[in-house]
Design a protein around this motif. Structure first.
Motif, short mmCIF file in Angstrom:
data_model
loop_
_atom_site.label_atom_id
_atom_site.label_comp_id
_atom_site.label_asym_id
_atom_site.label_seq_id
_atom_site.Cartn_x
_atom_site.Cartn_y
_atom_site.Cartn_z
N ASP A 194 0.83 -1.20 0.00
CA ASP A 194 0.00 0.00 0.00
C ASP A 194 0.87 1.26 0.00
O ASP A 194 1.90 1.32 0.66
N VAL A 225 -1.81 7.52 -6.57
CA VAL A 225 -1.58 6.15 -7.00
C VAL A 225 -1.30 6.12 -8.50
O VAL A 225 -2.09 6.64 -9.29
N PHE A 258 -1.67 -0.14 -9.74
CA PHE A 258 -2.48 -0.98 -8.88
C PHE A 258 -1.85 -2.35 -8.76
O PHE A 258 -1.11 -2.80 -9.64
N PHE A 307 -7.30 8.71 -6.38
CA PHE A 307 -6.76 7.51 -5.73
C PHE A 307 -5.52 7.92 -4.97
O PHE A 307 -4.58 8.46 -5.55
N ASN A 333 -3.82 0.40 -2.85
CA ASN A 333 -3.93 0.19 -4.30
C ASN A 333 -4.03 -1.28 -4.66
O ASN A 333 -3.73 -1.67 -5.78
#
Ligand SMILES: *[C@@H]1O[C@H](CO)[C@@H](O)[C@H](O)[C@H]1NC(C)=O
Length: 310
Positions: free
Chosen positions: A2, A9, A12, A168, A172
Motif C-alpha cells: 500500500d 496512486v 495498482f 486515488f 492500491n
C-alpha cells in the motif's frame, strides 16, 4: 504494497491466482490451452462463415460477430492473467487498469446486446417464419450489429467517465486478478456510494434484466417450436439449447459479480474465469461439434484449403 496516504496512486496491485509452483504450472497449462482454443475456434467460425456462401444467413452472421466479440472479451484479461502467473510483483499501471476496465465493458456490453439480437433473430425465424426474410434483411442485420457496438460503448463510457476522475491516494490492492469497476471504485479516497450504485445499476441490474428477459424469450420460443415446426424440430432445439447455454454461462457470472452484495474472493475468481475463459470457448465447441451446417462448411473449407495447397 500500500502506498502512503496523500500520494497519487500510479499503479495498482493485482491478486495472484496460484499459491504454489504446481498450481502455477497447472493454471498455465489450463489457461494457455483454453486461450489457444478460444483464438483458433472463434477465428475458424468467423472465417468459415465469411467464406461459405451457404452460411450467409443472419443467424450465422450474428454467430460470427459473437465469436469475434468472445475472442476480444477473452483477450482483455487472459493474456495478462497468463503473464501474471509468473511474475511475483503483479502491478498494473493506472492507465492499463483503466484501459482494461473500459474494454471489458465495451466487449461485455456488445456481447450482451448481440445475445439479445440473436434471440430476436430466432424468435422471428420460428414464430414469424413467413416474414423472417423481410424482417431480418441484410440492412436490419447491419443495423442491429451497429446498435450493439453503440450500446456497448455507451455502457462502458457511462461508468468510465466517473471512474477515470476519481482521486486515488491510499491502498492500491485491487483484490482480484483483473481491474474492474466495483473493485477499483472501492479504492478511491472519497465517498463512492453513489458511484457504486451507478455501476451496480449499469452492469448488474441491466445484465440481470436482460438475463431474465432472454430466458423467458427462449422458453417462449421453445414452446412455439413444439407447436409449429415438424421436421426442423431437432435442429431448432439444438440451436436454442446452444444459445441458452451461452446465455446462462455469460449472464450468471455477470449478475453475481455486479449485483451480489457480499463479494467473496474465491467465488469472484471462479465466476470471472467462467466469463473470460469458459464462455468464449463454448460457441466454437458447440457449433463445430454438433451443428451439421457448420460441419459441412468446415469440411469443404478445409478440403478447399488443402486442394489449393497440394
Ligand atoms: C457482423 O455483422 C455485420 C453486419 O451484419 C456483417 O457485415 C459482418 O460480416 C459480420 N462480421 C462477421 C465477422 O461475420
Amino acid at each position: 504494497m500500500d502506498q502512503v496516504n496523500d500520494s497519487v496512486v500510479t499503479e495498482f496491485v493485482l491478486l495472484g491466482l496460484a499459491q504454489s509452483l504446481e498450481m502455477q504450472f497447472f493454471l498455465l497449462l489450463f489457461f494457455s490451452l483454453f486461450y489457444v482454443g478460444i483464438i483458433l475456434g472463434n477465428l475458424f467460425i468467423v472465417l468459415t462463415v465469411i467464406f461459405d456462401p451457404h452460411l450467409h444467413s443472419p443467424m450465422y452472421i450474428l454467430l460470427a460477430n459473437l465469436s469475434l466479440i468472445d475472442l476480444s472479451l477473452s483477450s482483455t484479461t487472459v493474456p495478462r492473467l497468463i503473464y501474471d502467473l509468473f511474475t511475483d510483483c503483479k502491478v498494473v499501471s493506472f492507465h492499463n487498469c483503466m484501459i482494461q476496465m473500459f474494454f471489458i465493458h465495451v466487449t461485455g456490453g456488445v456481447e450482451m446486446v448481440l445475445l439479445t439480437v440473436m434471440a430476436y433473430d430466432r424468435y422471428t425465424a420460428i414464430c414469424k417464419p413467413l416474414h423472417y426474410l423481410t424482417i431480418m434483411n441484410p440492412k436490419m442485420c447491419v443495423l442491429l450489429v451497429v446498435a450493439a457496438w453503440v450500446i456497448g460503448v455507451i455502457h462502458a463510457m457511462s461508468q468510465f467517465v466517473f471512474v477515470i476522475n476519481l482521486p486515488f491516494c491510499g491502498p492500491n490492492n485491487v483484490g482480484s486478478f483483473y481491474c474492474d469497476f466495483p473493485r477499483v471504485i472501492k479504492l478511491a479516497c472519497m465517498d463512492t456510494y453513489g458511484l457504486e450504485f451507478v455501476v451496480t445499476a449499469n452492469s448488474g441490474f441491466i445484465s440481470m434484466g436482460t438475463f431474465f428477459f432472454l430466458i423467458v424469450s427462449y422458453i417462449f420460443i421453445l414452446v412455439n417450436v413444439r407447436r409449429h415446426s415438424s421436421n426442423d424440430l431437432s435442429k431448432a432445439f439444438f440451436t436454442l439449447s446452444a444459445h441458452m447455454t451461452v446465455v446462462v454461462l455469460f449472464f450468471a457470472p455477470c449478475v453475481f459479480l455486479y449485483v451480489w452484495p457480499f463479494p467473496t474472493k474465491s467465488l469472484d475468481k471462479f465466476f470471472a474465469i467462467v466469463n473470460f475463459v469458459v464462455t468464449p470457448v463454448l460457441n466454437p465447441a458447440i457449433y463445430t461439434l454438433r451443428n451439421k451446417d457448420m460441419k459441412v462448411a468446415m469440411r469443404s473449407f478445409v478440403q478447399c484449403y488443402f486442394r489449393n495447397r497440394l
